[in-house]
Design an enzyme around this catalytic site. Sequence first.
Site, PDB file in Angstrom:
ATOM      1  N   LEU A   1     -15.359   6.184  -3.616  1.00 10.15           N
ATOM      2  CA  LEU A   1     -13.984   5.725  -3.463  1.00 10.15           C
ATOM      3  C   LEU A   1     -13.608   4.587  -4.415  1.00 10.15           C
ATOM      4  CD1 LEU A   1     -11.438   6.086  -1.721  1.00 10.15           C
ATOM      5  CD2 LEU A   1     -12.279   4.240  -0.287  1.00 10.15           C
TER       6      LEU A   1
ATOM      7  N   ARG B   1      -0.543   9.267  -0.069  1.00 13.30           N
ATOM      8  CA  ARG B   1      -1.748   9.774  -0.724  1.00 13.30           C
ATOM      9  C   ARG B   1      -1.648  11.249  -1.109  1.00 13.30           C
ATOM     10  NH1 ARG B   1      -6.369   6.611   2.841  1.00 13.30           N
ATOM     11  NH2 ARG B   1      -6.164   4.654   1.708  1.00 13.30           N
TER      12      ARG B   1
ATOM     13  N   GLU C   1      -7.340   2.114  -2.761  1.00 13.06           N
ATOM     14  CA  GLU C   1      -5.901   2.119  -3.013  1.00 13.06           C
ATOM     15  C   GLU C   1      -5.436   0.691  -3.295  1.00 13.06           C
ATOM     16  OE1 GLU C   1      -3.928   4.649  -0.259  1.00 13.06           O
ATOM     17  OE2 GLU C   1      -1.995   3.696  -0.511  1.00 13.06           O
TER      18      GLU C   1
ATOM     19  N   GLN D   1      -7.451  14.968   4.161  1.00  9.24           N
ATOM     20  CA  GLN D   1      -6.846  14.113   3.148  1.00  9.24           C
ATOM     21  C   GLN D   1      -7.745  13.939   1.931  1.00  9.24           C
ATOM     22  OE1 GLN D   1      -6.298   9.607   3.732  1.00  9.24           O
ATOM     23  NE2 GLN D   1      -4.215  10.364   3.476  1.00  9.24           N
TER      24      GLN D   1
ATOM     25  N   HIS E   1     -11.500  12.491   1.673  1.00  9.13           N
ATOM     26  CA  HIS E   1     -11.571  11.132   2.200  1.00  9.13           C
ATOM     27  C   HIS E   1     -11.463  11.045   3.713  1.00  9.13           C
ATOM     28  CE1 HIS E   1     -11.281   6.834   2.026  1.00  9.13           C
ATOM     29  NE2 HIS E   1     -10.066   6.793   2.519  1.00  9.13           N
TER      30      HIS E   1
ATOM     31  N   ARG F   1      -2.394  10.793   6.402  1.00 14.03           N
ATOM     32  CA  ARG F   1      -2.584   9.438   6.905  1.00 14.03           C
ATOM     33  C   ARG F   1      -2.188   8.424   5.848  1.00 14.03           C
ATOM     34  NH1 ARG F   1      -6.374   5.490   6.439  1.00 14.03           N
ATOM     35  NH2 ARG F   1      -7.997   6.741   5.439  1.00 14.03           N
TER      36      ARG F   1
ATOM     37  N   PHE G   1       0.862  -1.185   0.000  1.00 20.02           N
ATOM     38  CA  PHE G   1       0.000   0.000   0.000  1.00 20.02           C
ATOM     39  C   PHE G   1       0.892   1.225   0.000  1.00 20.02           C
ATOM     40  CE2 PHE G   1      -4.485   1.220   1.286  1.00 20.02           C
ATOM     41  CZ  PHE G   1      -5.102   0.304   0.449  1.00 20.02           C
TER      42      PHE G   1
ATOM     43  N   HIS H   1      -8.242  11.477  -1.055  1.00 21.16           N
ATOM     44  CA  HIS H   1      -7.845  10.177  -1.583  1.00 21.16           C
ATOM     45  C   HIS H   1      -7.570  10.378  -3.058  1.00 21.16           C
ATOM     46  CE1 HIS H   1      -7.838   5.982  -2.668  1.00 21.16           C
ATOM     47  NE2 HIS H   1      -7.880   5.655  -1.390  1.00 21.16           N
TER      48      HIS H   1
END
Lengths: 246, 572
Positions: free
Chosen positions: B253, B287, B256, B237, B352, B387, B124, B239
């Site tokens: 969404l 991100r 990821e 944040q 996000h 994050r 990730f 995304h």
Amino acid sequence: MEDVKIKIRRSEPALSSEWRYEEYSVPVVEGMVVLDAVHYIQNNIDPTLAVRWNCKAARCGSCSAEIDGKPKLMCKTRLDSLGSKITINPIKAYPVVKDLVTDVSQNYEIAKKIPPFTPKQGLQEPWKFMQIDVTRSKEFRTCIECFLCQDVCHVIREHQSNYYGPKHVVKIAALDLHPIDSIDRSELMHHDGGLGYCDITKCCQNVCPEEIRITDNAIIPEKERIVDHAYDPIGVLIKKIKKRKW
Amino acid sequence: MPAKTEYVTLKTDVLIIGAGGAGLRAAIAATEAGSSVIIASKSLLGKAHTVMAEGGIAAALGNVDPQDNWKVHFTDTYVEGVYLSNWRMVELLAKEAPDRVYELERFGALFDRTPDGKIMQRPFGAHTYRRLCYTGDKTGLELIRTLQDKVAHSPARILDEFVVTKIISVNGKVAGAFGISMRDGTFKLIECKSLIIATGGLGRLFKVTSNSWEGTGDGLALAYRAGAVLNDMEMIQFHPTGMIWPPAVRGLLVTEGVRGEGGLLYNKDNERFMLRYSPKKKELDARDVVARAIYQEIIEGRGSEHGGVYLDITHRGAKYIKEKLPSMYMQYKEFSDIDITKERMEVAPTVHYHMGGIRVEPDTGSTNIIGLYAAGEASSGLHGANRLGGNSLTDLLVFGKIVGASAASFAKNSNQIKFDESAVREEIDRILSFTDNSGTNPYQLIDTLRESMSKNVGILRNEKDLTKALDTIKSLIPKIKGIGVKGGLRFNPGLLACLELNNLILSAELVVRGALERKESRGAHARTDFPMRKDDVWRKNIIFTYNDGKNDMSFVEVPELPDHLKELGKEV
């Protein structure tokens, strides 16, 4: 694009036993789903229109309703799949709270009766098991608890029985197929769960938005387990012998 | 309809607001410690926004990459949070993550496996090693169902579809909460010894967001008005990958996990542009980096047909994609008529997650208000300025447990704080004032606010735009005094919108004021007029305190790393 006409059943049974259809005209945007149309009405015409929703992505299973008579998720039903006149009713298996919102709390009561995951004792941790064992249970773990299968179940709709309903058989299948679980829930489903009432018409399977093969993969195998458990003469004999203290 | 002013009083040791991952994990810890627990949740049980979490939960199990350990997880999280995090929270997260994941497995969660039968882990963004434990792309659903089942078989009492509208505190001590039970349309007062806020974030402040209806900043506003300090409010944040077409699903969404499973990003010229922005980590950079890169491509005219970029996973083959990313397959097929096993997805950044929130003590989750606790997205300090994907689910379990145990232990040694009934009466009057027929429609004001926030408080910020957003907010504040809808208390979305709008506007003001104040670029907060990071001035948190109707801003230095953690940077 032309507007659609949406007819929604409005009621608040705690205040009045009367109900009515109200018709709204909603402008269409490309890709719009039924829930978008309901939101449009809420935001622009009548903010008191009650609807339960969360994710608008077909993940949470909140926005179940009967759209043109078919039980569906409002967030997953595109307007371009329907005609220019649409009728929305709340799901029928449960008492209406208000408008499109029903009281589904009895499902949470049933959930409490199903014995939770209980791991086998004495295994070395962390546990090891194979992907195939995960995959087997996975189908049932995708259940989003939309209760559409409960809604179309004629045992639940039309009969006073103790049958928990397809959603809960799916839950039991998910637990039973967990590779580390140690409990046999077929006895429960045989008696308290009333699985015998299900006559496998497959209605539940046909409406599942997650395409879980509820009847084929959860209900029928569970019925077979019950038969093995309670009616197989050789099995019953072996159990009796096993129980006897020598 | 005559307004009802009577209410029912309930009593409990611990009240938890929110039934997502953090709230449920806290409930398990608190009941295990012997406390009576009530969970009040705006949604039906099991519908929380946590179910939308897709990619996985980060924990350094080292099952796939044996070199991984908590120290690397610590460093990844701390560095990518751009040195704004509270180091102790990061340390707790990294150290306790493996225990919480194995514990969740013992609770009954099923994770995908490695060939030798261990929990599988996928790569990730900005995690050095393959670290995310997952269940296909439905990890959040698995987590919620597991905890939900555990709670259903515990003595905790669940009040779902219950909207808390006020936290009652007396002289800096928590005494209870008040709200509306939507299903039966009644008021309820819940007296408690300790109270945990686990209400999630504020994504609904924006027009384009991946957040579900719950994310309206309720918990932040409730805590703040009760006297709690809010932290890092400007840190929002984006995304990198949300759906963009058709317009009705914009913002939804795209996990990821698609990039984790090998998905590649292309612009309209078919260039794999991440090679240019981040030659080393490419599509799997943090991100903030990927979101800015995509945004840059779009504004410089290299975007896709509908104003996004392309995300391609077709090379993985249909069988693999359907097994690993079933929700994504469904989502594109149903909503955009695209088969992701054969065609590319169109994606663009979407709001996000909120790194900001209620300021808490790392080891207990306590706030500056005695008896008030917070965990999960509603709390702040762990993720700093950015994050990492997968750290949010870990956050819920690690800090959910910590906060549940500490709130229970506090309740055990405390008495119920007495308060004057006038606090309740005032709240009833406030709520009923919104059910006056003659009010203006709250939805239109919410739309104006969301429109302005999405336009002016975006991925790249500047003083001019932020000021515009602040002006919009200021112009809305007098207008919200006149909002109202008809109807009663039972399941009245318009009434909820009125209540939420008050929370949204407060959150919006603090987000924008924080963003204006932070004259540098750090993590998710990127200012085109201040493009550099300024560690000498800005390694501090901007905090807000509610003071007699005014929002006071002040600053707190970020605590320096202790020696045992300073060493880590050199080790890993």
